[in-house]
Design an enzyme around this catalytic site. Structure first.
Site, short mmCIF file in Angstrom:
data_model
loop_
_atom_site.label_atom_id
_atom_site.label_comp_id
_atom_site.label_asym_id
_atom_site.label_seq_id
_atom_site.Cartn_x
_atom_site.Cartn_y
_atom_site.Cartn_z
N SER A 72 0.81 -1.22 0.00
CA SER A 72 0.00 0.00 0.00
C SER A 72 0.84 1.26 0.00
O SER A 72 0.31 2.37 -0.14
CB SER A 72 -0.88 0.05 1.25
OG SER A 72 -1.69 -1.08 1.31
N THR A 221 1.59 6.91 0.66
CA THR A 221 0.67 5.85 0.21
C THR A 221 0.65 5.76 -1.31
O THR A 221 1.03 6.73 -1.99
CB THR A 221 -0.77 6.15 0.69
OG1 THR A 221 -1.63 5.05 0.39
CG2 THR A 221 -1.34 7.40 0.01
N THR A 254 -5.55 6.86 8.36
CA THR A 254 -5.43 5.85 7.31
C THR A 254 -6.83 5.30 7.04
O THR A 254 -7.69 5.32 7.91
CB THR A 254 -4.47 4.72 7.72
OG1 THR A 254 -4.49 3.69 6.74
CG2 THR A 254 -4.84 4.11 9.06
N GLY A 255 -7.06 4.84 5.81
CA GLY A 255 -8.36 4.29 5.49
C GLY A 255 -8.89 4.85 4.18
O GLY A 255 -8.10 5.25 3.32
C1 SD4 Z 1 -6.10 6.83 0.45
N1 SD4 Z 1 -5.99 6.92 2.84
O1 SD4 Z 1 -5.46 7.16 -0.53
C2 SD4 Z 1 -5.35 6.38 1.67
C3 SD4 Z 1 -5.26 4.89 1.69
C4 SD4 Z 1 -5.07 4.29 3.03
O2 SD4 Z 1 -5.08 2.56 4.44
O3 SD4 Z 1 -4.89 4.92 4.02
N2 SD4 Z 1 -5.14 3.08 3.21
O4 SD4 Z 1 -7.32 6.80 0.47
#
Ligand code: SD4
Length: 343
Positions: A72, A221, A254-255
Site C-alpha cells: 500500500s 501511500t 489511514t483508510g
Molecule cells: C487513500 N488513505 O489514498 C489512503 C489509503 C489508506 O489505508 O490509508 N489506506 O485513500
C-alpha cells in the site's frame, strides 16, 4: 502485611509492570499506523543519530516506501484504471506549520522526500501529477517505472474482470466495453462498487515528537486500487492525512481517503488535544464525526499530544475490529506493536 495482602500487592505490581509501556508519556516518541515496525525503527534511529523530527518522519516513511509496506506504500501497488501506480505523500513541521506534499506523483519512488523538497525548495504546499514528477526530476530524484510484476498481474486480472469493481458511479459504459469510455448515465446492473480491501490498504502515517517537544508528522501511500486517473486521496492533504502543531500534538489517519478527507480528522484530533482532550478520546471523536455520516467507512487514526501521551481509534466494520499501530519511546525501548479495539 499478611500473606493475602502481600499476594495482592505482588499482583498489582505485576499488572502495573505490564501496563507500563502502554500509553505512558515519555519523549522522544515515534508512533505510526499499522504493523510497520521497521518504519518506526528507522525513525527512531534517525533521532538517535542526531537527526531532527523531520528527518525521522522522512526516514521512517521512506523505509516503508522502499519496503513497499503491505503493497500500500511505495511503488508497485494499487494500479489505477490505466495500470499505473501513483503516489501521495506529505510532511508537516509542527514548529513552523510548513507543509510539503505531492499528489498523483508518477515515476518517482521516494514520495515523502519529494514532499519535503516541495516544502524546502518552493513557496508551495502541494504539487500534483506530471508537474510534480518533473519538479522531482529537476530536484535530482531518479525517474523510474513504478510498475512491478505484481501490479501488472493485479491490473491484468482487473481487465479480465471487465474492470469491476471500480470507482465510477452514475455512468453507463457501452455494454460491450465495460471498461469505458464512461458517459454520465444510469448505472448498469453489472456494476460492482469498489470494495476496499482492508488487508491491502495500509497507508503509513507517522508522528514523531523530539525530546525538546518539536513534533512532525507525515504520510505516504499509493492510494486506492483502480482509482480514476488524477485521483488524490487524503494522505497529502494537511488536516486530513496528518496534522501537527508542536504546542498541541500530532495525528495521522489511514483508510478510505475519499470519505475521510471530507472531515479533516487529523486537524480535528489535534484541535481537541489542544484544549486538553486525551489523545484516545481525540482520536475517537475524529472517527465518530466521520461515522455519523458514513457508518460503514473503513478508517483509523493515531494521535499523540505534546507530552508524549498517545492513543488510536478505528471504525469497527466486518473484518476490521482491531487496529494495529507501532510505538517507539524509551519505555517500549523497541518498535512495539500495539493495537486498539475498533468501536
Ligand atoms: C487513500 N488513505 O489514498 C489512503 C489509503 C489508506 O489505508 O490509508 N489506506 O485513500
Amino acid at each position: 502485611m499478611n500473606l493475602k495482602a502481600a499476594y495482592f500487592a505482588m499482583r498489582l505490581c505485576l499488572i502495573l509492570l505490564f501496563l507500563l509501556p502502554f500509553g505512558r508519556a515519555t519523549l522522544p516518541l515515534v508512533i505510526n499506523t499499522w504493523e510497520f515496525q521497521h518504519a518506526a525503527d528507522a525513525a527512531w534511529r534517525a533521532l538517535q543519530a542526531g537527526g531532527s523530527v523531520m528527518d525521522a518522519v522522512e526516514k521512517g516513511c521512506s523505509r516503508c516506501e522502499a519496503e513497499q509496506c503491505d503493497g500500500s506504500v511505495g511503488f508497485g501497488g494499487h494500479p489505477d484504471e490505466r495500470g499505473e501506480t501513483t503516489l501521495d505523500a506529505m510532511i508537516m513541521n509542527g514548529n513552523t506549520m510548513e507543509v510539503g506534499a505531492v499528489g498523483d506523483l508518477r515515476r518517482i519512488k521516494n514520495a515523502i522526500s519529494v514532499a519535503r523538497a516541495v516544502m524546502e525548495h518552493t513557496e508551495h504546499t502541494l504539487l500534483v501529477g506530471e508537474s510534480a514528477s518533473q519538479f522531482a526530476e529537476n530536484m535530482g530524484f531518479t525517474a523510474e517505472d513504478l510498475t512491478t510484476n505484481n501490479s501488472i498481474s493485479v491490473f491484468t486480472q482487473w481487465l479480465k474482470d471487465n474492470c469491476q469493481p471500480n470507482n465510477r458511479k452514475n455512468v453507463s459504459p457501452d455494454p460491450s466495453k465495460y471498461c469505458g469510455p464512461y458517459k454520465p448515465g444510469p448505472t448498469l446492473k453489472h456494476r460492482r462498487r469498489r470494495e476496499i480491501d482492508i488487508h491491502a490498504h495500509d497507508t503509513i502515517g507517522m508522528v514523531v515528537i523530539g525530546r525538546d517537544g518539536q513534533i512532525a508528522a507525515g504520510t505516504s501511500t499509493n492510494g486506492a486500487n483502480y482509482k480514476v486517473p488524477g485521483r488524490v486521496g487524503d494522505s497529502p492533504i494537511a488536516g486530513a492525512g496528518s496534522y501537527v502543531e508542536s504546542a498541541a500534538g500530532g495525528a495521522a489517519a489511514t483508510g478510505n481517503g475519499d470519505v475521510m478527507m471530507r472531515f479533516l480528522p487529523s486537524y480535528l484530533a489535534v484541535e481537541l488535544m489542544r484544549i486538553g482532550t486525551e489523545p484516545s478520546t481525540a482520536c475517537e471523536t475524529a472517527i465518530s464525526r466521520i461515522k455519523r455520516h458514513n457508518p460503514g467507512f473503513f478508517g483509523a487514526i493515531i494521535c499523540a499530544n505534546s507530552t508524549g501521551h498517545y492513543g488510536a481509534a478505528c471504525n469497527k466494520i466486518p473484518g476490521f475490529t482491531r487496529f494495529p499501530f507501532v510505538v517507539y519511546n524509551s519505555q517500549t525501548n523497541t518498535p512495539l506493536l500495539q493495537s486498539v479495539d475498533c468501536f
